[in-house]
Write an enzyme that holds these catalytic residues in place. Sequence first.
Site, PDB file in Angstrom:
ATOM      1  N   TYR A  86       4.463  10.661 -12.063  1.00 43.63           N
ATOM      2  CA  TYR A  86       3.299  11.110 -12.837  1.00 43.63           C
ATOM      3  C   TYR A  86       3.432  12.530 -13.374  1.00 43.63           C
ATOM      4  CZ  TYR A  86       2.081   6.806 -10.737  1.00 43.63           C
ATOM      5  OH  TYR A  86       2.133   5.489 -10.363  1.00 43.63           O
ATOM      6  N   HIS A 138       4.605   5.603  -2.697  1.00 45.65           N
ATOM      7  CA  HIS A 138       3.600   4.640  -2.230  1.00 45.65           C
ATOM      8  C   HIS A 138       4.280   3.398  -1.639  1.00 45.65           C
ATOM      9  CE1 HIS A 138       1.547   6.974  -5.461  1.00 45.65           C
ATOM     10  NE2 HIS A 138       0.581   6.988  -4.558  1.00 45.65           N
ATOM     11  N   HIS A 141       2.653  -2.825  -6.882  1.00 43.90           N
ATOM     12  CA  HIS A 141       1.371  -3.045  -6.187  1.00 43.90           C
ATOM     13  C   HIS A 141       0.648  -4.330  -6.597  1.00 43.90           C
ATOM     14  CE1 HIS A 141       1.623   0.861  -4.349  1.00 43.90           C
ATOM     15  NE2 HIS A 141       1.535   1.513  -5.506  1.00 43.90           N
ATOM     16  N   GLY A 165      -3.407  -0.405  -8.124  1.00 46.56           N
ATOM     17  CA  GLY A 165      -2.597   0.803  -8.241  1.00 46.56           C
ATOM     18  C   GLY A 165      -1.826   0.925  -9.543  1.00 46.56           C
ATOM     19  N   ASP A 224      -8.827   2.400 -11.843  1.00 48.86           N
ATOM     20  CA  ASP A 224      -7.383   2.526 -11.602  1.00 48.86           C
ATOM     21  C   ASP A 224      -6.568   1.657 -12.551  1.00 48.86           C
ATOM     22  OD1 ASP A 224      -7.428   4.394  -9.658  1.00 48.86           O
ATOM     23  OD2 ASP A 224      -6.777   3.087  -8.018  1.00 48.86           O
ATOM     24  N   ASP A 242       7.668   9.249  -8.096  1.00 48.69           N
ATOM     25  CA  ASP A 242       6.542  10.041  -7.577  1.00 48.69           C
ATOM     26  C   ASP A 242       6.853  10.603  -6.188  1.00 48.69           C
ATOM     27  OD1 ASP A 242       6.478   7.534  -6.450  1.00 48.69           O
ATOM     28  OD2 ASP A 242       4.443   7.057  -7.095  1.00 48.69           O
ATOM     29  N   ASP A 265       9.643   4.689  -3.817  1.00 46.52           N
ATOM     30  CA  ASP A 265       8.413   5.237  -4.388  1.00 46.52           C
ATOM     31  C   ASP A 265       7.635   5.915  -3.252  1.00 46.52           C
ATOM     32  OD1 ASP A 265       5.479   4.953  -5.367  1.00 46.52           O
ATOM     33  OD2 ASP A 265       6.541   4.098  -7.058  1.00 46.52           O
TER      34      ASP A 265
END
EC number: 3.5.1.98
Length: 431
Positions: A300, A174, A137, A145, A95, A261, A172
């Site tokens: 992304y 996430h 992250h 991440g 990652d 994202d 986001d």
Amino acid sequence: MPPKERIAYFYDGDVGNVYFGPNHPMKPHRLCMTHHLVLSYGLYKKMEIYRPHKAYPVELAQFHSADYVEFLHRISPNTQHLFADELARYNLGEDCPVFENLFEFCQMYAGGTIDAARRLNHQLCDIAINWSGGLHHAKKSAASGFCYINDLVLGILELLKYHARVLYIDIDVHHGDGVEEAFYFTDRVMTVSFHKFGDMFFPGTGDVKDIGEREGKYYAINVPLKDGIDDASFTRLFKTIIAKVVETYLPGVIVLQCGADSLAGDRLGCFNLSIEGHSECVKFVKKFNLPLLVTGGGGYTKENVARCWTVETGVLLDADLPNEIPENEYIKYFAPDYTLKIPNGNMENLNSKSYLSTIKVQVLESLRCIQHAPGVQMQEVPPDFYIPEFDEDEQNPDERVDQHTTDKQIQRDDEYFEGDNDNDHNMEDGP
């Protein structure tokens, strides 16, 4: 009528040139695409554009452990095979790969957020934008991440030198786990994250029940959502919660992470927001007229990231942008329509009205537990870092000098100004 806001925009042309590796979803090239789209719409005429300094290791170590910073500084693709234990310890690998110019990349995006915070602190601007930042992250001693250095934490620490209370908002897809974790035990920062939760979705944290601990209890807010949330549901919930947060917490400054994202059609995301829905959140936060630091984050499907952050730059400037994308270096990426707006997907919204209502009630209940906005004792303001420039005599004449270093040796002309935004006066002189 109040005077127009002063907007500072931070961008380093080298930040989009790094490559995470084949098949890796993080493409820093999206930052070049965003910048060229911003330029093609002429938005630079309404902002002060700066190339940020590269954050020094000692600045990164204001949050991160010195050994982790030192390792990031030292590691390279050619030497990583010698450090298997450290790679595991610092969570570098699939990652978060080691790639060419990794540390310099971290210095650039973190420098942008730190510089943005400092300009806000010194009241040199009202809104500061760093689309290369927002890597939420990263942990104190580990990558996570796709994030290595947590520029948001570093920016917030800078803002805390001048502001008793900082509000952090994250849209986001996430959970903003690294920022929440850094400030989980303090009431000086309130973190509010809207994110997908459940189904083993990364990073797996951010339950509505996670509200902070000790002095920080009730100062972490999590809004866990399911797949397919649409503009109407998301913006209604966002506005209700953020309005109450600002009214209750009375922040002196807001940091807004605009991970793209959460848009429909993202390669890793699972929400169904249009750019209008996403940017409506930015518009709403701007209306509080508080000092505002805006960053990027995830995203992304890179042409949509560029579209989104260009629209949001326009929102922050109160500029309406034509839907037809102007000619620019990356125009081919916006085929076949060459338009700024993107339609929603046709995903099912798994967030029922009753589910969203339950989440809203729990969050507002938690906010009611805050008696009043926390204060802070007066104390001397810690200085900004003033770190000496390099010594020209020590430079190796055979070494390649990057664009950033070359810039330092000439009179700065990387700020694009026209008319009233000309900023050539001496910053140290009083009015």
